[in-house]
Scaffold this active site. Structure first.
Site, PDB file in Angstrom:
ATOM      1  N   GLY A 223       0.837  -1.194   0.000  1.00 30.32           N
ATOM      2  CA  GLY A 223       0.000   0.000   0.000  1.00 30.32           C
ATOM      3  C   GLY A 223       0.867   1.238   0.000  1.00 30.32           C
ATOM      4  O   GLY A 223       1.928   1.273   0.629  1.00 30.32           O
TER       5      GLY A 223
ATOM      6  N   ALA B 134      -0.280   6.179   4.985  1.00 28.43           N
ATOM      7  CA  ALA B 134       0.467   5.361   5.928  1.00 28.43           C
ATOM      8  C   ALA B 134       1.583   4.600   5.219  1.00 28.43           C
ATOM      9  O   ALA B 134       2.731   4.580   5.681  1.00 28.43           O
ATOM     10  CB  ALA B 134      -0.468   4.392   6.653  1.00 28.43           C
TER      11      ALA B 134
ATOM     12  N   HIS C 224     -20.775   8.649   6.877  1.00 26.94           N
ATOM     13  CA  HIS C 224     -20.506  10.085   6.842  1.00 26.94           C
ATOM     14  C   HIS C 224     -21.787  10.842   6.519  1.00 26.94           C
ATOM     15  O   HIS C 224     -22.490  10.494   5.583  1.00 26.94           O
ATOM     16  CB  HIS C 224     -19.437  10.370   5.788  1.00 26.94           C
TER      17      HIS C 224
ATOM     18  N   SER D  68     -17.114  17.476   1.917  1.00 25.51           N
ATOM     19  CA  SER D  68     -16.352  17.569   3.166  1.00 25.51           C
ATOM     20  C   SER D  68     -17.179  18.057   4.344  1.00 25.51           C
ATOM     21  O   SER D  68     -18.006  18.956   4.230  1.00 25.51           O
ATOM     22  CB  SER D  68     -15.180  18.521   2.977  1.00 25.51           C
TER      23      SER D  68
ATOM     24  N   ARG E  54     -19.924  12.892  13.485  1.00 22.07           N
ATOM     25  CA  ARG E  54     -20.479  12.259  12.282  1.00 22.07           C
ATOM     26  C   ARG E  54     -21.572  11.242  12.565  1.00 22.07           C
ATOM     27  O   ARG E  54     -22.600  11.227  11.893  1.00 22.07           O
ATOM     28  CB  ARG E  54     -19.347  11.567  11.529  1.00 22.07           C
TER      29      ARG E  54
ATOM     30  N   HIS F  97     -18.277   5.506   4.665  1.00 23.67           N
ATOM     31  CA  HIS F  97     -17.140   6.358   4.370  1.00 23.67           C
ATOM     32  C   HIS F  97     -15.821   5.782   4.856  1.00 23.67           C
ATOM     33  O   HIS F  97     -14.785   5.957   4.224  1.00 23.67           O
ATOM     34  CB  HIS F  97     -17.409   7.695   5.044  1.00 23.67           C
TER      35      HIS F  97
ATOM     36  N   GLU G 144      -5.750   3.082   8.048  1.00 28.13           N
ATOM     37  CA  GLU G 144      -7.129   2.598   8.180  1.00 28.13           C
ATOM     38  C   GLU G 144      -7.184   1.074   8.275  1.00 28.13           C
ATOM     39  O   GLU G 144      -8.154   0.511   8.792  1.00 28.13           O
ATOM     40  CB  GLU G 144      -7.971   3.089   6.995  1.00 28.13           C
TER      41      GLU G 144
ATOM     42  N   ARG H 239     -14.898   7.719  14.288  1.00 32.12           N
ATOM     43  CA  ARG H 239     -13.745   8.571  14.038  1.00 32.12           C
ATOM     44  C   ARG H 239     -14.177  10.016  13.887  1.00 32.12           C
ATOM     45  O   ARG H 239     -15.148  10.300  13.199  1.00 32.12           O
ATOM     46  CB  ARG H 239     -13.025   8.128  12.759  1.00 32.12           C
TER      47      ARG H 239
ATOM     48  N   LEU I 149      -6.238  11.340   8.439  1.00 26.72           N
ATOM     49  CA  LEU I 149      -4.954  11.757   7.854  1.00 26.72           C
ATOM     50  C   LEU I 149      -3.901  11.786   8.942  1.00 26.72           C
ATOM     51  O   LEU I 149      -2.758  11.368   8.758  1.00 26.72           O
ATOM     52  CB  LEU I 149      -5.108  13.143   7.213  1.00 26.72           C
TER      53      LEU I 149
END
Lengths: 261, 653
Positions: free
Chosen positions: B56, B60, B282, B300, B346, B417, B441, B451, B457
């Protein structure tokens, strides 16, 4: 709505490739262009035919994976839009659309509409960064950046690396891509120490990858989904010119010090 | 201490199983520092002898690969994309939290820690979250040094904004493209290392299995997506930074290729899966427009700084929004949560939207939408100011819906999300398979049951830039260099298993497309394991998912061709894994009969419909062990202790 699609099919890099015509039926105006291709592909799979391979991922216009020519225009008719964000309401019923991959020597076709854009990564490897190893940073607010510079750096940094600029350019030049990174980093105080080496090295890498030269036609900026301006190319050229003088000075210093230096 | 002593190994008898989180002793504000000193180091001259496989290349993965490369390890990084820059971190819009207190508004490391533990509804590990809050400060410094063009004030200093679940302004941002700019920062650091030769990049390579030799993670098996070649790669440690699994719902805000295959295969090789049912829905996404929709698009959360959420007060009020007077509108978030208002977290904002739509007060086609209205903000600040802050988001909204949000309120609806669940890891980010580290994640760690915005991020970069380079070095120093021969039977066996599976998928030659199975699974998950869950629904899904899985293996149609690009084969493998993971998610949601954060069990709510936690019985991490039978995994529990943030009902009223 119904559409006629003339699509470039090419099994692999070694295959010659050809256009094949398909019908897209019962397409809704609210679908995105890629969702329209999804519908066509589902039908092809249903008939046991190989679906059209195209690259895509985020479908939000930010990852830069998608992109192909629609009737000769990179990313299709809407300005500032990638094909994943292009919606079918931009086309009329019965339209005939020619869909083909980016065409450039530096972007060989992998399959159908997929091309190999590794050359872009190699341009970044040549200098598209600030050497700031992890852990070495000072407090973020210790570096003041005038808002105007920061905003302009952002405008340049918005590049998504899709390759439309190269595909649209009659010379297949990568100037807009390279200039956007050179400008982004060159405008910031953090980017100053490497500024002139960066532009020299990145332009050299661009030439090595067999991208063409820039002749100020401006097709690149016209199709750029992020609206990146030609201004950045002129700014890069200015830096490149300065770099050539600086380079000579450094060369002189090196030769004066003797070969051991 | 040997390698075996420092890792949480699987014991032969599940009854003896101990999940050891390896939380360092001492006061919480000293744990990470002290741990830093206790960890063993690999001397600079020896680092290149160790090979680390990083799977990946998102925030991260790219950060970890770059940072490990800088230290001098031999790093090989894998991505199924054509370039590491495509990873879905790039789509994050709003921002990244950091406890800088540049605003003098009372922020601190402790407050960010406190907000995050509480925001996660007390289902995260205190020590991990505290470390995250501490490192948040270094992340911003690092990113600025790399040239990330964060938003700035006229004086040249960094600008910040507010995000859900916080009463301070600690979110740093780069217009609506923060994820893009942070990822490009990490990507550039990674490309620099590739240029220097410390990192070798393998693009268009999808990990399809983990190789475990003598109980340690020693390699991976990949499929080359262009040639179909199955290859194995040997390393001294493996890092999975492969993102979340929200695409199990088919429609989500994740990128189309985002999948669970890497973590799922690791799970089946012995890594425990933590809290699989914790799924973030979300609140601000563009509503579904039709049956052919392929994905959902997020707007956003930062929009809730200036947008006000409302629906008509009365059922059946179909007037256009501008003709509904203020008295006819229900600003339900401001009404129900006066202190946080439109910036409620959220999970709460999403449930509230579902509730008003269930009452048939929703707007737009199908009644599945609520207004996010900027009229007041435009009047107060002027259109140019709004354009400056959110221009690209408004443009995106207009491209998709054909409506301008400067004139007509946006319509939004919740969508899947992010997944807080993931592979269980200890404080060192190591899974229950020694040598297998999980970051971003893909792990379950820091967000608990919900979260907060602008925390993903932060976590991805904390894991990649700062935590793994230390903890992974400690592991390597203790484990020592042990060579695994490229011809080792474990490698050959894993390769053969991957090959066999590919062949099997290609041989089914059924009638239904991969996508049709995926859509059906997504519908089941959304209806029974989505925003609200109950016993009967989950049990129903647990009958239906295995049936659907059986149908898939009998009747899916994957077209031939393994020696070239075959996108339906790629998707088939991923959907096959989702069909297994979906079942585990339902099992997890079924056992957790409390409500917490995003996990809302209808049986467990307060009289006014808020989530009702049951700390006495459920203050634990559910870590699932694969037993060979999908329907009967073993459940292990890591108890959670709260010493610094007082366990209390979570209220944003």
């Amino acid at each position: 709505m119904n559409l006629i699609l003339k699509v470039w099919r090419q099994k692999s890099a070694h295959d010659r490739g050809r256009f094949v015509t398909y019908e897209a039926k019962g397409i809704g105006a609210e679908m995105s262009f890629l969702e329209m291709l999804d519908v066509v592909n589902e039908e092809l799979v249903g008939r046991g035919e190989e679906p059209i391979a195209f690259e895509h991922d985020c479908r939000e216009g930010i990852c830069g994976a998608c992109g192909f020519m629609i009737n000769g225009v990179a990313h299709g008719p809407e300005r500032g839009t990638t094909v994943c964000q292009l919606h079918m309401r931009s086309f009329r019923d019965g339209a005939r659309l020619t869909i083909e991959p980016w065409r450039a020597r530096a972007f060989p076709v992998v399959k159908d509409l997929i091309v190999d854009r590794d050359a872009f990564d190699r341009i970044i490897q040549a200098g598209g960064f600030i050497s700031a190893p992890t852990g070495s940073a000072t407090d973020a607010n210790a570096i003041l950046v005038p808002k105007e510079d920061s905003d302009r750096a952002f405008d340049a940094a918005a590049c998504i690396g899709c390759g439309a600029c190269v595909a649209a350019c009659p010379n297949a030049s990568a100037m807009l891509f390279t200039a956007s990174k050179v400008t982004h980093l060159g405008l910031l105080p953090q980017g100053q120490p490497e500024r002139y080496d960066r532009v020299r090295d990145m332009v050299a890498a661009m030439d090595r990858e067999m991208f063409g030269s820039c002749t100020n036609i401006g097709e690149c900026a016209a199709v750029c989904p992020k609206g990146i301006s030609l201004y950045f190319i002129s700014r890069m050229n200015r830096d490149l010119l300065t770099a050539s003088f600086k380079g000579r000075e450094r060369f002189k210093a090196l030769t004066a010090a003797g070969p051991a230096a | 201490m040997g390698a075996e002593a420092q890792v949480g190994r699987l014991a032969a008898d599940p009854a003896d199983y101990r999940l050891d989180a390896k939380i360092p002793p001492g006061p919480i504000e000293q744990k990470w520092d002290r741990h830093g000193f206790d960890m063993k180091l690999v001397s600079p001259a020896n680092r290149r002898r160790y090979t680390v496989l990083v799977v990946g290349s998102g925030l991260a993965g790219a950060a970890a690969a770059a940072a490990l490369g800088e230290l001098g390890y031999t790093v090989r990084c894998f991505s199924y994309h054509d370039s590491p820059r495509r990873a879905h971190s790039i789509a994050a819009q709003g921002g990244i939290n950091a406890a800088k207190n540049y605003r003098n508004d009372g922020d601190s490391v402790f407050r960010l820690f406190y907000d995050t533990v509480r925001g996660g509804d007390f289902r995260a590990r205190e020590a991990n979250v505290y470390r995250l809050a501490e490192l948040s400060v270094n992340i911003i410094d690092q990113c600025v040094a790399q040239g990330v063009p964060f938003a700035r004030e006229y004086g040249g200093l960094l600008d910040t904004r507010s995000f859900g679940g916080a009463q301070v302004s600690r979110t740093f941002y780069a217009r609506g493209q923060t994820g893009q700019q942070l990822l490009l920062g990490a990507y550039q650091a990674l490309e620099r290392q590739i240029g220097l030769g410390t990192v070798t990049m393998h693009t268009r390579a999808e990990m399809l299995d983990l190789v475990v030799v003598d109980g340690r993670a020693r390699g991976i098996v990949t499929r080359n997506l262009v040639t179909g070649a199955i290859e194995s790669h040997v390393g001294d440690a493996v890092v999975l930074a492969t993102g979340g699994y929200a695409n199990v719902f088919y429609l989500s805000t994740n990128a189309k290729a985002s999948n669970a295959t890497a973590i799922w295969r690791a799970h089946k090789r012995g890594a425990l899966f933590g809290n699989p049912c914790y799924t973030q829905i979300h609140p601000t996404c563009i509503p579904v427009s039709g049956d052919h929709q392929s994905k959902l698009t997020l707007m956003s959360e930062s929009l809730r700084n200036d947008g006000r959420v409302w629906v008509p007060k009365t059922v059946g009020d179909t007037r256009p929004p501008d003709q509904i007077p203020v008295g006819g509108r229900d600003y339900y978030l401001e009404r129900k949560y006066p202190s946080y208002g439109n910036l409620a977290p959220r999970d709460i904002a999403s449930r509230a939207a579902k509730e008003v739509c269930d009452e048939k007060r929703g707007v737009g086609p199908g009644g599945r939408g609520v207004y996010l209205d900027f009229t007041d903000a435009i009047q107060r600040l002027g259109e140019p100011a709004i354009r400056e802050k959110y221009g690209n988001l408004f443009d995106m909204y207009e491209r998709i819906t054909g409506e301008s949000a400067y004139r007509i309120p946006m319509r939004i609806y919740p969508a899947v999300h992010y997944t807080m669940g993931g592979l269980w890891v200890d404080y060192n980010l190591m899974s229950t398979v020694p040598g297998l580290f999980v970051a971003g994640e893909a792990n379950f760690s820091d967000h608990g049951a919900n979260r907060l915005g602008a925390s993903a991020l932060m976590q991805g970069l904390a894991d990649g830039y700062f935590i793994l380079p230390s903890t992974l070095g400690d592991y390597l120093a203790r484990a020592g260099p042990v060579t695994v021969d490229a011809g080792h039977p474990a490698l050959r066996a894993a390769e053969a298993a991957v090959r066999e599976r590919v062949t099997r998928l290609l041989a089914i030659n059924g009638k239904r497309s991969v996508d049709s199975f995926h859509r059906e699974l997504g519908q089941l998950m959304w209806n029974y394991c989505g925003m609200a869950r109950n016993d009967a629904g989950l049990r129903y899904a647990l009958v239906k998912i295995p049936e659907l899985r059986a149908a898939f293996w009998e009747n899916v149609r994957v077209l031939e061709g393994n020696e070239e690009v075959n996108q339906s084969l790629e998707r088939a493998g991923r959907v096959a894994d989702f069909l297994e993971l979906g079942e585990l998610m339902c099992l997890d949601a079924l056992q957790r009969t409390e409500s917490c954060g995003c996990h809302f069990r209808e049986e467990s709510q307060t009289p006014d419909g808020e989530a009702l936690r049951d700390d006495e019985h459920f203050a634990y991490v559910a870590a699932w062990e694969y037993t060979g039978t999908l329907a009967r995994p073993n459940l292990h529990k890591e108890p959670l202790h709260f010493e610094y943030v007082h366990l209390a009902p979570r209220s944003y009223k």
